[in-house]
Design a protein around this motif. Structure first.
Motif, PDB file in Angstrom:
ATOM      1  N   UNK A 112       0.843  -1.188   0.000  1.00 12.64           N
ATOM      2  CA  UNK A 112       0.000   0.000   0.000  1.00 12.64           C
ATOM      3  C   UNK A 112       0.880   1.240   0.000  1.00 12.64           C
ATOM      4  N   UNK A 113       0.271   2.405  -0.253  1.00 11.34           N
ATOM      5  CA  UNK A 113       1.037   3.650  -0.357  1.00 11.34           C
ATOM      6  C   UNK A 113       0.248   4.772   0.312  1.00 11.34           C
ATOM      7  N   UNK A 114       0.932   5.576   1.075  1.00  5.87           N
ATOM      8  CA  UNK A 114       0.288   6.614   1.864  1.00  5.87           C
ATOM      9  C   UNK A 114      -0.298   7.704   0.979  1.00  5.87           C
ATOM     10  N   UNK A 115      -1.486   8.161   1.352  1.00  3.85           N
ATOM     11  CA  UNK A 115      -2.133   9.246   0.616  1.00  3.85           C
ATOM     12  C   UNK A 115      -1.778  10.609   1.200  1.00  3.85           C
ATOM     13  N   UNK A 116      -1.111  10.626   2.361  1.00  2.00           N
ATOM     14  CA  UNK A 116      -0.732  11.889   3.016  1.00  2.00           C
ATOM     15  C   UNK A 116       0.253  11.588   4.131  1.00  2.00           C
ATOM     16  N   UNK A 117       0.893  12.622   4.642  1.00  2.00           N
ATOM     17  CA  UNK A 117       1.764  12.462   5.812  1.00  2.00           C
ATOM     18  C   UNK A 117       0.891  12.104   7.017  1.00  2.00           C
ATOM     19  N   UNK A 118       1.354  11.132   7.800  1.00  2.00           N
ATOM     20  CA  UNK A 118       0.545  10.622   8.915  1.00  2.00           C
ATOM     21  C   UNK A 118       1.431  10.302  10.112  1.00  2.00           C
ATOM     22  N   UNK A 133       4.851   8.713   8.844  1.00  2.00           N
ATOM     23  CA  UNK A 133       4.708   8.064   7.544  1.00  2.00           C
ATOM     24  C   UNK A 133       4.504   9.180   6.527  1.00  2.00           C
ATOM     25  N   UNK A 134       5.222   9.121   5.412  1.00  2.00           N
ATOM     26  CA  UNK A 134       5.213  10.196   4.438  1.00  2.00           C
ATOM     27  C   UNK A 134       4.308   9.886   3.249  1.00  2.00           C
ATOM     28  N   UNK A 135       3.846  10.928   2.619  1.00  2.00           N
ATOM     29  CA  UNK A 135       3.052  10.795   1.403  1.00  2.00           C
ATOM     30  C   UNK A 135       3.808   9.930   0.397  1.00  2.00           C
ATOM     31  N   UNK A 136       3.148   8.933  -0.162  1.00  2.00           N
ATOM     32  CA  UNK A 136       3.698   7.984  -1.134  1.00  2.00           C
ATOM     33  C   UNK A 136       4.631   6.936  -0.512  1.00  2.00           C
ATOM     34  N   UNK A 137       4.690   6.861   0.818  1.00  2.00           N
ATOM     35  CA  UNK A 137       5.549   5.832   1.448  1.00  2.00           C
ATOM     36  C   UNK A 137       4.957   4.439   1.211  1.00  2.00           C
ATOM     37  N   UNK A 138       5.822   3.498   0.880  1.00  2.00           N
ATOM     38  CA  UNK A 138       5.381   2.119   0.667  1.00  2.00           C
ATOM     39  C   UNK A 138       5.283   1.386   1.994  1.00  2.00           C
ATOM     40  N   UNK A 179      -3.618   3.735  -0.142  1.00  2.00           N
ATOM     41  CA  UNK A 179      -4.173   3.303  -1.421  1.00  2.00           C
ATOM     42  C   UNK A 179      -3.285   2.197  -1.979  1.00  2.00           C
ATOM     43  N   UNK A 180      -3.793   1.451  -2.931  1.00  2.00           N
ATOM     44  CA  UNK A 180      -3.037   0.346  -3.506  1.00  2.00           C
ATOM     45  C   UNK A 180      -2.343   0.725  -4.817  1.00  2.00           C
ATOM     46  N   UNK A 181      -2.684   1.864  -5.370  1.00  2.00           N
ATOM     47  CA  UNK A 181      -2.065   2.307  -6.620  1.00  2.00           C
ATOM     48  C   UNK A 181      -0.607   2.698  -6.380  1.00  2.00           C
ATOM     49  N   UNK A 182       0.298   2.181  -7.198  1.00  2.00           N
ATOM     50  CA  UNK A 182       1.727   2.453  -7.031  1.00  2.00           C
ATOM     51  C   UNK A 182       2.059   3.840  -7.582  1.00  2.00           C
ATOM     52  N   UNK A 183       2.651   4.724  -6.767  1.00  2.00           N
ATOM     53  CA  UNK A 183       3.019   6.057  -7.249  1.00  2.00           C
ATOM     54  C   UNK A 183       4.273   6.001  -8.125  1.00  2.00           C
ATOM     55  N   UNK A 184       4.550   7.057  -8.890  1.00  4.20           N
ATOM     56  CA  UNK A 184       5.742   7.067  -9.748  1.00  4.20           C
ATOM     57  C   UNK A 184       7.048   6.884  -8.983  1.00  4.20           C
ATOM     58  N   UNK A 185       7.149   7.531  -7.826  1.00  2.00           N
ATOM     59  CA  UNK A 185       8.372   7.440  -7.029  1.00  2.00           C
ATOM     60  C   UNK A 185       8.005   7.181  -5.565  1.00  2.00           C
ATOM     61  N   UNK A 186       7.778   5.923  -5.206  1.00  2.00           N
ATOM     62  CA  UNK A 186       7.426   5.632  -3.803  1.00  2.00           C
ATOM     63  C   UNK A 186       8.569   5.955  -2.851  1.00  2.00           C
ATOM     64  N   UNK A 187       8.180   6.278  -1.631  1.00  2.00           N
ATOM     65  CA  UNK A 187       9.167   6.548  -0.572  1.00  2.00           C
ATOM     66  C   UNK A 187       9.245   5.341   0.357  1.00  2.00           C
ATOM     67  N   UNK A 188      10.293   5.317   1.195  1.00  2.00           N
ATOM     68  CA  UNK A 188      10.522   4.161   2.062  1.00  2.00           C
ATOM     69  C   UNK A 188      11.040   4.633   3.421  1.00  2.00           C
ATOM     70  N   UNK A 189      10.533   4.009   4.486  1.00  2.00           N
ATOM     71  CA  UNK A 189      11.079   4.290   5.815  1.00  2.00           C
ATOM     72  C   UNK A 189      12.522   3.795   5.855  1.00  2.00           C
ATOM     73  N   UNK A 190      13.433   4.558   6.470  1.00  3.71           N
ATOM     74  CA  UNK A 190      14.843   4.156   6.484  1.00  3.71           C
ATOM     75  C   UNK A 190      15.073   2.847   7.240  1.00  3.71           C
ATOM     76  N   UNK A 191      15.902   1.989   6.681  1.00  3.09           N
ATOM     77  CA  UNK A 191      16.238   0.712   7.323  1.00  3.09           C
ATOM     78  C   UNK A 191      17.193   0.981   8.483  1.00  3.09           C
ATOM     79  N   UNK A 192      16.883   0.512   9.688  1.00  2.00           N
ATOM     80  CA  UNK A 192      17.747   0.756  10.852  1.00  2.00           C
ATOM     81  C   UNK A 192      18.988  -0.145  10.825  1.00  2.00           C
TER      82      UNK A 192
END
Length: 261
Positions: A112-118, A133-138, A179-192
């Motif tokens: 899924x992909x975020x629709x807004x910052x949360x 969680x950032x807009x477009x984060x996977x 949302x389930x639609x994949x954005x053009x450039x998804x974002x990712x939480x940093x790996x610890x």
């Protein structure tokens, strides 16, 4: 005459004793019935069955299954989701190595992909990230939560999702926040990086591109990535984080994580 009557009565009594007093010989026991009775376990007092270990074995097997990292999914609500018992254990703790395994290339789980910052929060009570969680984060969809309205139709009460982030933490979202639609450039939480298992870090460093960035980051940051760090440290830290994501999404080999505690 009286003597004749007495003699006749005596004869009748003797005849009755001879016919009715004799007992029949005992019947021979049926050998099949005897063997079946001998083989049957003795009945417990009160008719109760002895307590067995079948239920406990089933409980232990279910507990073991909930600890194993799944490679297949369950189709629910039109999505491919991990088993609920596994999700419960996963979101009760912090498991960054498991997250990398679930997000790896080729896994069937629904993204899924975020629709807004949360703001990040975990309804399961486990660890949650301090980072929004950032807009477009996977994220990886773990569980669909249905709103309990007591049978009433309530506007806006659409339930939500429990999701997994790339950093290994779970978060709870409202339905409209993902949302389930994949954005053009998804974002990712940093790996610890420091929280990963040593074997996982070694596998990353064995890759030429990632290994160089890890060494450069170590040189520029001198073990620190927060607080007063140089611009070069911040830059290479972001580059290394992006390289880790690229490695996992590209199908890079990582050791399989062990079962959950």
């Amino acid at each position: 005459m009286r003597s004749v009557q007495s003699s006749f009565a005596l004869v009748v009594m003797v005849s009755l004793v001879a016919c009715g007093g004799a007992s029949s010989p005992p019947a021979e026991p049926d050998p099949e019935v005897s063997e079946a009775a001998a083989a049957a376990p003795p009945a417990e007092a009160g008719g109760e069955k002895p307590e067995g270990g079948g239920e406990k074995k089933e409980e232990d097997a279910a507990s073991d299954a909930s600890r194993q990292v799944p490679t297949t999914c369950e189709e629910r609500d039109g999505m491919c989701l991990p088993p609920p018992a596994f999700v419960k254990r996963l979101c009760s703790g912090f498991h960054p190595d498991v997250a990398l395994s679930l997000f790896a290339k080729g896994t069937p789980f629904t993204r899924g992909y975020l629709t807004r910052d949360t703001e990040a929060w975990n309804a399961s009570g486990g660890s949650s990230s301090n980072d929004k969680l950032l807009f477009d984060e996977e994220v990886l969809i773990l569980y669909r939560r249905v709103a309990d309205t007591g049978g009433m139709v309530v506007s806006g009460a659409g339930g939500g999702y429990d999701v997994l982030r790339w950093d290994g933490t779970c978060s709870s979202l409202m339905t409209e926040e993902v949302r389930l639609h994949v954005p053009p450039k998804p974002k990712f939480a940093p790996i610890p990086w420091k929280s990963l298992d040593q074997k996982t870090r070694e596998a990353f460093q064995a890759d030429e591109k990632v290994g160089k960035l890890v060494a450069e980051r170590r040189k520029e940051c001198k073990g620190a990535t927060m607080g007063a760090v140089s611009a070069k440290c911040e830059k290479v830290d972001k580059q290394m984080g992006a390289a880790l994501i690229e490695y996992v999404r590209g199908g890079g080999a990582l050791p399989a994580p062990g079962p959950l505690p």
